[in-house]
Design an enzyme around this catalytic site. Structure first.
Site, PDB file in Angstrom:
ATOM      1  N   TYR A 172       3.708   5.186  11.599  1.00 20.84           N
ATOM      2  CA  TYR A 172       3.956   3.765  11.818  1.00 20.84           C
ATOM      3  C   TYR A 172       4.813   3.074  10.769  1.00 20.84           C
ATOM      4  CZ  TYR A 172      -0.136   3.628   8.686  1.00 20.84           C
ATOM      5  OH  TYR A 172      -0.985   3.828   7.640  1.00 20.84           O
TER       6      TYR A 172
ATOM      7  N   ARG B  99       0.867  -1.179   0.000  1.00 20.65           N
ATOM      8  CA  ARG B  99       0.000   0.000   0.000  1.00 20.65           C
ATOM      9  C   ARG B  99       0.901   1.225   0.000  1.00 20.65           C
ATOM     10  NH1 ARG B  99      -2.498   0.942   5.345  1.00 20.65           N
ATOM     11  NH2 ARG B  99      -1.022   2.662   5.323  1.00 20.65           N
TER      12      ARG B  99
ATOM     13  N   HIS C 143      -3.513   4.724   4.580  1.00 16.24           N
ATOM     14  CA  HIS C 143      -4.707   3.888   4.487  1.00 16.24           C
ATOM     15  C   HIS C 143      -5.818   4.617   3.735  1.00 16.24           C
ATOM     16  CE1 HIS C 143      -7.918   1.157   5.609  1.00 16.24           C
ATOM     17  NE2 HIS C 143      -8.569   2.149   6.189  1.00 16.24           N
TER      18      HIS C 143
HETATM   19  C1  LIG Z   1     -15.112  -5.684  10.908  1.00 13.80           C
HETATM   20  C2  LIG Z   1     -14.281  -4.472  10.698  1.00 13.80           C
HETATM   21  N1  LIG Z   1     -13.395  -4.101  11.630  1.00 13.80           N
HETATM   22  C3  LIG Z   1     -12.677  -2.969  11.489  1.00 13.80           C
HETATM   23  C4  LIG Z   1     -12.816  -2.174  10.378  1.00 13.80           C
HETATM   24  C5  LIG Z   1     -12.025  -0.871  10.245  1.00 13.80           C
HETATM   25  N2  LIG Z   1     -11.043  -0.978   9.190  1.00 13.80           N
HETATM   26  C6  LIG Z   1     -11.299  -0.560   7.934  1.00 13.80           C
HETATM   27  S1  LIG Z   1     -10.078  -0.935   6.874  1.00 13.80           S
HETATM   28  C7  LIG Z   1      -9.149  -1.659   8.079  1.00 13.80           C
HETATM   29  C8  LIG Z   1      -7.846  -2.298   7.737  1.00 13.80           C
HETATM   30  C9  LIG Z   1      -8.035  -3.384   6.722  1.00 13.80           C
HETATM   31  O1  LIG Z   1      -6.818  -3.926   6.344  1.00 13.80           O
HETATM   32  P1  LIG Z   1      -6.692  -4.948   5.134  1.00 13.80           P
HETATM   33  O2  LIG Z   1      -7.697  -6.025   5.288  1.00 13.80           O
HETATM   34  O3  LIG Z   1      -5.267  -5.351   5.068  1.00 13.80           O
HETATM   35  O4  LIG Z   1      -7.108  -4.132   3.847  1.00 13.80           O
HETATM   36  P2  LIG Z   1      -6.417  -2.841   3.217  1.00 13.80           P
HETATM   37  O5  LIG Z   1      -7.092  -1.654   3.842  1.00 13.80           O
HETATM   38  O6  LIG Z   1      -4.969  -2.909   3.499  1.00 13.80           O
HETATM   39  O7  LIG Z   1      -6.728  -2.925   1.776  1.00 13.80           O
HETATM   40  C10 LIG Z   1      -9.804  -1.575   9.300  1.00 13.80           C
HETATM   41  C11 LIG Z   1      -9.282  -2.085  10.587  1.00 13.80           C
HETATM   42  C12 LIG Z   1     -13.735  -2.615   9.415  1.00 13.80           C
HETATM   43  N3  LIG Z   1     -13.943  -1.928   8.284  1.00 13.80           N
HETATM   44  N4  LIG Z   1     -14.463  -3.748   9.587  1.00 13.80           N
END
Ligand SMILES: Cc1ncc(C[n+]2csc(CCOP(=O)(O)OP(=O)(O)O)c2C)c(N)n1
Ligand SMILES: Cc1ncc(C[n+]2csc(CCOP(=O)(O)OP(=O)(O)O)c2C)c(N)n1
Ligand SMILES: [Mg+2]
Ligand SMILES: [Mg+2]
Lengths: 372, 342, 342, 372
Positions: free
Chosen positions: A270, A257, A261
């Protein structure tokens, strides 16, 4: 299938290296030049969409944008391997894949603009609404495929999620249901090393995420997520297998990424800039451009044509997003259920009264802003 | 609310009176709790290096180390379930769940264990844990980021549910929640994170008590969380229209402070309950029903409620049409059988 | 409740009037639905060869094959989540979750998707699915087997929540739920599974309507599920004491039938709400608050409620102390400001 | 550790075969005769407890009993491998393991008798309450171990669950948290082929449940669950590894649920008698008795002594369960929270009034049964 055949390789499948050179592979063939050129065009457009969306966030036209900058090979690959009757189950980060599947950029941005929770015709494009609650959509993908199988339809479902999402219970249940019911689903994990601020090492202690597959009785494979050729080959094979009744599988793409975020995030808290910098050299566009140029399939003219096409998309995005949609507050009530209840009608009536008052106030004088 | 000096607390960190945001007050409460009790640990998604998506845990890992504040894998049932295990083993976990909707995967752990383990073991094991959830809307968040789920928790026997509306209460209630031997769901109104106020770290709060936020004689507004400033604003406007409006900050959604609330409503004879969550089978319905039942003889008019509609939370561009606002509160007050002659 | 012949239905299976248990009525409803609509599939834990732990799906797999009724892996979020996906793809899944407490792992899927997907897609995708849950206590079940969780669902916008109290309603409401374009949480009072009554399979029920279960003029009892027979029993005793008690079977917990209920309470001027779930922030509080607000001018006395205590459900040997019973209902009626002179 | 070292063997570890003969194994040693004799005694007692509980259910003294008949080797093994400072996290089916850990049978039966939700002193015996919501206790076990590790205590946690429970999201999250935080937990799955009526084939398509371990980055192993020697060896090694800082691991025992799920179940609806019959020959007691007898470690006298001991336990169980506990309805309020709220006090007062009325009514006349 031998049990150990379900295990992924020790290193990710790669067909074009960081310098653009083809890498021979005994299992996966390099896609033909035409396909790669199409993919390249997708990457150029995807990158432009990411950048444009970023700009629109800064201008306040989008509420939020989770960029897939650096992950375009996965996005484009996910779209290209699907046939017309197949379905894509994307997340909030997969707008480029959604657009690559034919959805108008402006429609794909409705959620992120804040106009509604989803903005495209899911059935017309065979793309489920972009999912926010992590890993939940994987189960929908499985159920969707179960229904297709039940009716004997030729539908493969490609379900996307991130590395972080693999930790959720729903990931586990989706993988397991898919395997037990042997449905045509391909799980495609874009491991971009981060879940917001949390690095992969805090997400799993496994040799790789693809090593989870054997625990469900399906094959797992790892692919270089910045090599669109490898993504096309590995995902393509998984989709074919699913289509031919070979059941589900899990593909993990190793990517990164490149940006925070979302715009609301501050990734300097971080991770080191040097780490991000390292990945610049592994950019998916760069290596494919080098490869195609060296192969004589890409020249300045084609480059320009692709860039112009991408610019057109960006211009349309800007135009669409700079226009305020004509939103109807009554939509809050319109779609909750198909059956209308007196209970909701009563509340709806209250809102209607307020809308009227507000319209009257607006019509009357610009100085009285309130609804009362 | 009892105001008292806590001697334990002053040993580790000198009490102070400062103006700060609610976010800062929460951060300070966590830091002071970690400092004063070795059993307190803070964990969740992104609470470490990032300091939480709302920065409530900012600096805790840097200051106290990974042992006391750390990131977990991305799994809410895992977060709450391991917190249950830690509490069984004598710790006081304080977990952050990122948004209301993302607390839902942990719901089984919350209802079947957090709420019940103390009872199951006849007090042999207590659940002194705190589940912090940034709650409610009003920040332009996209779907799943603005829900209000207090009813789910408040309805569940065994859970204590509180929500602050001022930085002072944020500090004092969070300290009290962490010190409580019972499990507390601590709902932080996102919309108020950046609102400021004076915080005296020597003030302790007693969970289970409401707070009179404004005196008034004609009508009582009952609110909690982000609806408290709304109630105060409505009271201000109503005052300019000649009505004296009392505002009660319920603060403790469960257990409920009947004594304060009943006395308040009896004193005015009129009441409106305000909450942002959908109204049906909600905390607002509970408050409305209780007040009705306990103040029946004193009521000049039916108790009203102003709540969110019974529809999914609105997208950002429409949320101002969804959320209770001053006009709706004033409209509700207007229906309370005022004898215009008086 | 509209009584009408459904022509579609009679094509596949001749309508009948028979005396049967609620369990049998539910079984028949499932069979008739599978038979009349090729998109209906039934699945869950142990619903296949075993026929469900309460035998509600008895014989369905044998009769219609694994394609139409099947067991899943043991994972409730998986069951509901895949049902969502099937509904997205045009099917009408009817899932069984084994007990209230074991429905909780699916709560995120229910709240964030089942309830919201239709709204999210502006009606582009509907969620015509039914979640069946054997609910409530009174059967001597150990912990986690006797909870009543209707409040969690009724509070959630987008969900329809119903519960039958007679075999006839069990049949007709389940057929209506399966035919509904919207998601329905169908709560089956365990305690009534073996209660018998006449069932006419040609009668259709309209979701969203209450039913007058007994006429009366002095006081209205509002109940649903297993509390309806309790209300009827209390009414009988009260009648012997000279009070004419009306009983309304709410049936549709959400949406709520204000028209029937308000008219009923206005006609008597007194009301008691009865439910087995803990009372705090519950469906009972909602009903109490609504009736209060809508019938205020007509009330002779405060509306009361008789509910479960705000404690975890009792162990089998103590459940008779927990559950609302005739005495509690009669006591509540006694408090309704009766003018003993009249 | 090599990645593939995390994979279990293709067949379950077995140290004593169905005929009582020792099987040589290059990794695991046969426990000594004394240990095996102790284990045998545990099996005899466990079997007796299962049978006695079954009888008490038929007599209406227990509300329900999920029998571990046939799984006693797992139950006894789970208890024996733990040291005094270790903790056990059992399920509803693990009463024999709970009792083997020192809990009074009558106390272990409080839940199943219906007197309360759990009936033993969890801290005195270092046994968590028996869990009913499937797989949830695995997370508690992990958190418990995290706390122990945090304080530097020498505690290994053994967490039990069934084959069906491995499908739950909480199983996944527990395995993952344990691996990521490298805590001293051993997950012990008693794969008894059924989850109520659902056979293993509907639960997973994996080569074995132990194959899930590699997906979390921990070792998985399979063991013959009817061979207590193998259970002791494999679990013992896993516990030692955890104690020595080697992190968590997963052990799957292959066993069989010889009786219906509980007395409320009717297993003739979903499995053939012949299948059940096949497993009789694999009985854990039988083979160990043969083995020990042939090794000269067991004779009629010892057998008799063990049987008498087991009978004593059964007698005590009968006595305890045939007595009605003196239950106090006020307990409904007493333990909900430690802090007492006026809200609950008010309801408690209502109950107190009813209890009084009921006592008065009882004292007054036997004919007026109601509380009113
Ligand atoms: C059930 C749930 N918990 C927490 C979140 C908050 N949240 C949104 S994106 C994220 C990180 C997701 O990481 P990843 O699965 O690696 O996907 P990326 O964003 O890196 O594409 C979090 C914790 C959420 N959307 N859904
Ligand atoms: C979350 C949850 N869902 C459903 C149930 C109901 N239930 C109790 S035991 C059981 C089967 C469990 O099978 P398995 O894990 O293999 O354990 P076994 O009973 O065979 O020991 C089910 C479905 C439950 N207790 N918890
Ligand atoms: Mg990621
Ligand atoms: Mg089993």
């Amino acid at each position: 299938m031998q049990h150990t055949d379900m295990l992924p390789r020790d290193t990710a499948v790669r067909l074009i290296d960081e310098h653009g050179a083809a890498v021979a592979d005994e299992q996966y063939a390099l896609p033909d030049a035409e396909t790669l050129l199409r993919a390249y065009r997708g990457l150029v457009e995807g990158r432009r969409i990411n950048d444009q969306a970023g700009a629109l966030v800064r201008q306040g036209r989008l509420a939020v944008y989770p960029s897939s900058h650096g992950q375009e090979a996965c996005q484009v690959g996910a779209s290209m391997v699907l046939g017309d009757s197949d379905w894509l189950f994307p997340t909030y980060r997969d707008s480029v894949a959604v657009i690559a599947r034919g959805v108008e950029p402006a429609d794909a941005m409705v959620l992120l603009k804040g106009d509604w929770h989803s903005g495209y015709d899911v059935r017309a494009h065979r793309v489920a609404p972009q999912a926010t609650p992590l890993a939940t959509q994987l189960l929908h993908a499985v159920g969707f495929a179960q229904a297709a199988k039940h009716r004997g339809e030729d539908t493969v479902v490609l379900a996307l999620c991130g590395d972080g999402a693999t930790s959720e219970g729903d990931f586990h249940e989706a993988m397991n249901f898919a395997a037990v019911f042997h449905v045509p689903v391909v799980f495609f994990v874009q491991n971009n090393e981060f879940a917001i601020s949390v690095p992969l090492s805090r997400q799993t202690a496994a040799p790789s995420l693809a090593h989870k597959a054997i625990g469900y009785g399906m094959p797992g494979q790892r692919v270089d997520g910045n090599d669109v050729a490898a993504v096309l080959a590995v995902l393509g094979e998984a989709v074919s297998r699913a289509r031919d009744g070979g059941g589900p599988s899990l593909v993990e793409a190793h990517t990164y990424r490149m940006q925070a975020h979302t715009n609301a995030d501050d990734d300097t808290r971080y991770r080191e800039r040097a780490e991000v910098q390292e990945w610049v050299a592994r950019d998916p566009l760069l290596r494919l451009r080098t490869h195609l140029t060296e192969a004589g399939a890409l020249d300045a003219e084609v480059e320009e044509r692709f860039a112009a096409g991408a610019e057109e998309i960006a211009t349309a995005m800007r135009a669409a997003l700079n226009t305020d949609a004509d939103l109807d507050p009554e939509d809050l009530f319109r779609f909750v259920t198909e059956t209308r209840s007196p209970q909701l009608e009563e509340q709806w009536q209250l809102l209607r009264g307020e809308i009227e008052r507000s319209n009257l106030a607006e019509a009357g004088s610009a100085s009285t802003g309130g609804q009362r | 609310m009892t105001i008292a000096h806590d001697d334990m607390r002053t040993e580790t960190s000198a009490p102070e009176v400062t103006t700060m945001s609610m976010a800062a007050a929460l951060n300070r409460a966590l830091a002071d709790a970690i400092e004063s009790d070795p059993d307190v640990v803070v964990f969740g998604e992104d609470v470490g290096a990032l300091g939480g998506v709302f920065r409530i845990t900012d600096g805790l890992t840097a200051r106290f180390g990974e042992e006391r504040c750390f990131d977990t894998p991305l799994a809410e049932s895992g977060i709450v379930g391991t917190a249950v295990g830690m509490a069984m083993n004598g710790m006081r976990p304080v977990v952050e769940l990122q948004f209301d909707a993302f607390a839902l995967p942990a719901f089984e752990q919350v209802v079947s264990h957090v709420a019940k383990l103390g009872n199951r073991t006849r007090g042999g094991m207590r659940m002194p844990l705190v589940i912090r959830i940034p709650f409610g809307g009003g920040i332009g968040g996209v779907e799943h980021h603005c829900d209000s789920s207090e009813a789910y928790y408040a309805h569940t026997p065994g859970l204590t549910v509180v929500s602050p509306s001022t930085p002072q209460d944020a500090y004092s209630l969070l300290r009290a929640a962490i010190e409580s031997p019972d499990p507390v769901v601590f709902l932080e109104p996102k919309k108020l994170y950046w609102s400021k106020g004076e915080v005296d770290t020597s003030i302790t709060a007693e969970i289970g008590t409401a707070r009179i936020a404004r005196e008034g004689t004609d009508v009582t507004l009952l609110a909690y969380g982000a609806s408290v400033p709304l109630a105060l604003e409505a009271a201000e406007v109503a005052a300019s229209e000649g009505r004296s409006v009392q505002v009660v900050d319920v603060r403790s959604l469960s257990p409920f402070d009947d004594v304060t609330v009943t006395a308040a409503v009896k004193s005015t004879g009129r009441a409106v309950v305000i909450a942002e969550a959908p109204g049906y089978a909600s905390v607002a319905s509970e408050i409305q029903a209780r007040v009705f039942e306990r103040c029946f003889e004193f009521l000049e008019a039916p108790v009203r409620r102003v709540t969110g509609f019974d529809v999914p939370y609105a997208p950002p561009k429409l949320e101002h049409w969804y959320q209770p606002d001053v006009d709706r509160v004033l409209d509700a007050i207007d229906t309370l059988h005022w004898d215009e002659e008086a």
